[in-house]
Design a protein around this motif. Structure first.
Motif, mmCIF file in Angstrom:
data_model
loop_
_atom_site.group_PDB
_atom_site.id
_atom_site.type_symbol
_atom_site.label_atom_id
_atom_site.label_comp_id
_atom_site.label_asym_id
_atom_site.label_seq_id
_atom_site.Cartn_x
_atom_site.Cartn_y
_atom_site.Cartn_z
ATOM 1 N N SER A 84 41.381 36.863 51.639
ATOM 2 C CA SER A 84 41.614 36.790 50.191
ATOM 3 C C SER A 84 43.076 36.501 49.894
ATOM 4 N N ARG A 85 43.943 37.035 50.712
ATOM 5 C CA ARG A 85 45.376 36.809 50.544
ATOM 6 C C ARG A 85 45.764 35.377 50.903
ATOM 7 N N ARG A 86 45.245 34.879 52.002
ATOM 8 C CA ARG A 86 45.685 33.584 52.538
ATOM 9 C C ARG A 86 44.836 32.393 52.068
ATOM 10 N N HIS A 87 43.619 32.667 51.588
ATOM 11 C CA HIS A 87 42.710 31.588 51.170
ATOM 12 C C HIS A 87 42.098 31.890 49.804
ATOM 13 N N ALA A 88 42.940 32.324 48.881
ATOM 14 C CA ALA A 88 42.441 32.711 47.557
ATOM 15 C C ALA A 88 41.716 31.564 46.862
ATOM 16 N N ASN A 89 42.256 30.365 46.952
ATOM 17 C CA ASN A 89 41.614 29.243 46.260
ATOM 18 C C ASN A 89 40.256 28.904 46.855
ATOM 19 N N GLY A 90 40.113 29.013 48.170
ATOM 20 C CA GLY A 90 38.812 28.777 48.792
ATOM 21 C C GLY A 90 37.772 29.762 48.287
ATOM 22 N N SER A 91 38.185 31.020 48.161
ATOM 23 C CA SER A 91 37.283 32.046 47.634
ATOM 24 C C SER A 91 36.887 31.738 46.194
ATOM 25 N N LYS A 92 37.842 31.283 45.397
ATOM 26 C CA LYS A 92 37.552 30.946 43.998
ATOM 27 C C LYS A 92 36.568 29.777 43.904
ATOM 28 N N VAL A 93 36.740 28.795 44.773
ATOM 29 C CA VAL A 93 35.818 27.648 44.772
ATOM 30 C C VAL A 93 34.405 28.127 45.122
ATOM 31 N N TRP A 94 34.295 28.975 46.152
ATOM 32 C CA TRP A 94 32.994 29.524 46.546
ATOM 33 C C TRP A 94 32.370 30.306 45.386
ATOM 34 N N ALA A 95 33.159 31.183 44.763
ATOM 35 C CA ALA A 95 32.645 32.011 43.663
ATOM 36 C C ALA A 95 32.138 31.142 42.518
ATOM 37 N N SER A 96 32.906 30.128 42.164
ATOM 38 C CA SER A 96 32.489 29.242 41.085
ATOM 39 C C SER A 96 31.205 28.511 41.442
ATOM 40 N N GLU A 97 31.127 28.050 42.685
ATOM 41 C CA GLU A 97 29.925 27.361 43.159
ATOM 42 C C GLU A 97 28.695 28.259 43.025
ATOM 43 N N VAL A 98 28.803 29.485 43.474
ATOM 44 C CA VAL A 98 27.664 30.404 43.429
ATOM 45 C C VAL A 98 27.328 30.778 41.980
ATOM 46 N N MET A 99 28.353 30.994 41.153
ATOM 47 C CA MET A 99 28.097 31.335 39.748
ATOM 48 C C MET A 99 27.397 30.208 38.999
ATOM 49 N N ALA A 147 32.306 42.084 47.437
ATOM 50 C CA ALA A 147 32.857 42.231 46.088
ATOM 51 C C ALA A 147 34.235 42.878 46.112
ATOM 52 N N SER A 148 34.383 43.917 46.894
ATOM 53 C CA SER A 148 35.652 44.642 46.879
ATOM 54 C C SER A 148 36.774 43.866 47.560
ATOM 55 N N THR A 149 36.461 43.044 48.527
ATOM 56 C CA THR A 149 37.524 42.289 49.209
ATOM 57 C C THR A 149 37.807 40.957 48.510
ATOM 58 N N GLN A 150 36.793 40.244 48.105
ATOM 59 C CA GLN A 150 36.991 38.950 47.469
ATOM 60 C C GLN A 150 37.550 39.079 46.057
ATOM 61 N N HIS A 151 37.436 40.240 45.463
ATOM 62 C CA HIS A 151 38.017 40.481 44.138
ATOM 63 C C HIS A 151 39.514 40.162 44.152
ATOM 64 N N TYR A 152 40.180 40.480 45.252
ATOM 65 C CA TYR A 152 41.618 40.258 45.350
ATOM 66 C C TYR A 152 41.975 38.771 45.303
ATOM 67 N N ALA A 153 41.049 37.906 45.669
ATOM 68 C CA ALA A 153 41.263 36.462 45.552
ATOM 69 C C ALA A 153 40.757 35.952 44.211
ATOM 70 N N ASP A 154 39.503 36.245 43.914
ATOM 71 C CA ASP A 154 38.854 35.674 42.739
ATOM 72 C C ASP A 154 39.479 36.144 41.428
ATOM 73 N N PHE A 155 40.001 37.354 41.420
ATOM 74 C CA PHE A 155 40.629 37.911 40.226
ATOM 75 C C PHE A 155 42.094 38.244 40.493
ATOM 76 N N ALA A 170 53.712 45.549 51.343
ATOM 77 C CA ALA A 170 53.329 46.965 51.267
ATOM 78 C C ALA A 170 52.091 47.163 50.391
ATOM 79 N N ASP A 171 51.993 46.395 49.304
ATOM 80 C CA ASP A 171 50.813 46.482 48.431
ATOM 81 C C ASP A 171 49.553 46.048 49.172
ATOM 82 N N TRP A 172 49.644 44.973 49.968
ATOM 83 C CA TRP A 172 48.485 44.512 50.735
ATOM 84 C C TRP A 172 48.084 45.555 51.776
ATOM 85 N N THR A 173 49.060 46.138 52.414
ATOM 86 C CA THR A 173 48.774 47.180 53.401
ATOM 87 C C THR A 173 48.089 48.369 52.724
ATOM 88 N N ALA A 174 48.586 48.752 51.556
ATOM 89 C CA ALA A 174 47.983 49.870 50.811
ATOM 90 C C ALA A 174 46.574 49.523 50.333
#
Length: 193
Positions: A84-99, A147-155, A170-174
């Motif tokens: 989600s951190r490194r491929h946020a746009n890919g996740s967004k494209v997938w989410a939009s496709e599925v929606m 849902a809980s992991t991809q949220h960080y990319a999609d939103f 530090a935020d990503w680690t937390a």
């Protein structure tokens, strides 16, 4: 370079708003060069969607040979949040496709993703049978993990606003530690604190 540029354009403009010229400009290539590799916008879009899908499937391999859910699901959460951190746009494209009803990737959902999900559900059922975690519905656990992991990319924008800016290292680690703690404790894979 082309896939990364296309990922960005499709994430920002959607399939309908994206053009091969916009993608070529983002990639710093002449449009003719883009067409050399991808004859149509549909072919390029499918390549972008396939790429994030393969990345996600590979991330889940950590579950297959893990000793238990704390190790397997914990490593999967780490991997998914890093994606989600490194491929946020890919996740967004997938989410939009599925929606939008998965007009391009329905075949993946009905074959590869269905088979993959059944395989991971079997691993979770094995851990349940071995008494390593609470009896939960494996499919719903997987949906929750996604849902809980991809949220960080999609939103991501929403998270940045609420966080007062982009997440730091530090935020990503937390975030990884918190999501793992909540889910693993919730499914009984960690001892009570």
């Amino acid at each position: 370079m082309i896939l990364k540029a296309a990922e960005t354009v499709f994430a920002e403009a959607g399939f309908g708003g994206a053009t091969m010229q916009l993608i070529a400009d983002m990639a710093g290539l002449p449009k003719a060069n883009l067409h050399y590799y991808f004859a149509t916008k549909e072919a390029l879009y499918r390549a972008v969607v396939e790429r994030i899908f393969r990345i996600w499937l590979t991330a889940a391999n950590v579950m297959d040979d893990a000793a238990g859910p704390a190790e397997g699901i914990g490593a999967y959460i780490d991997a998914k949040l890093e994606i989600s951190r490194r491929h946020a746009n890919g996740s967004k494209v997938w989410a939009s496709e599925v929606m939008h009803g998965a007009p391009v990737i329905q075949d993946y959902l009905e074959t590869t993703l269905r088979d993959w999900t059944a395989g991971r559900a079997a691993v979770i059922r094995r851990w349940i049978a071995e008494g390593k975690m609470a009896e939960v519905n494996p499919e719903h656990l997987l949906y929750m993990l996604w849902a809980s992991t991809q949220h960080y990319a999609d939103f991501g924008h929403q998270i940045e606003v609420l966080n007062g800016g982009p997440l730091s290292e530090a935020d990503w680690t937390a975030a990884k530690a918190s999501v793992k703690e909540i889910i693993l404790r919730g499914i009984g894979a960690l001892p009570p604190s």
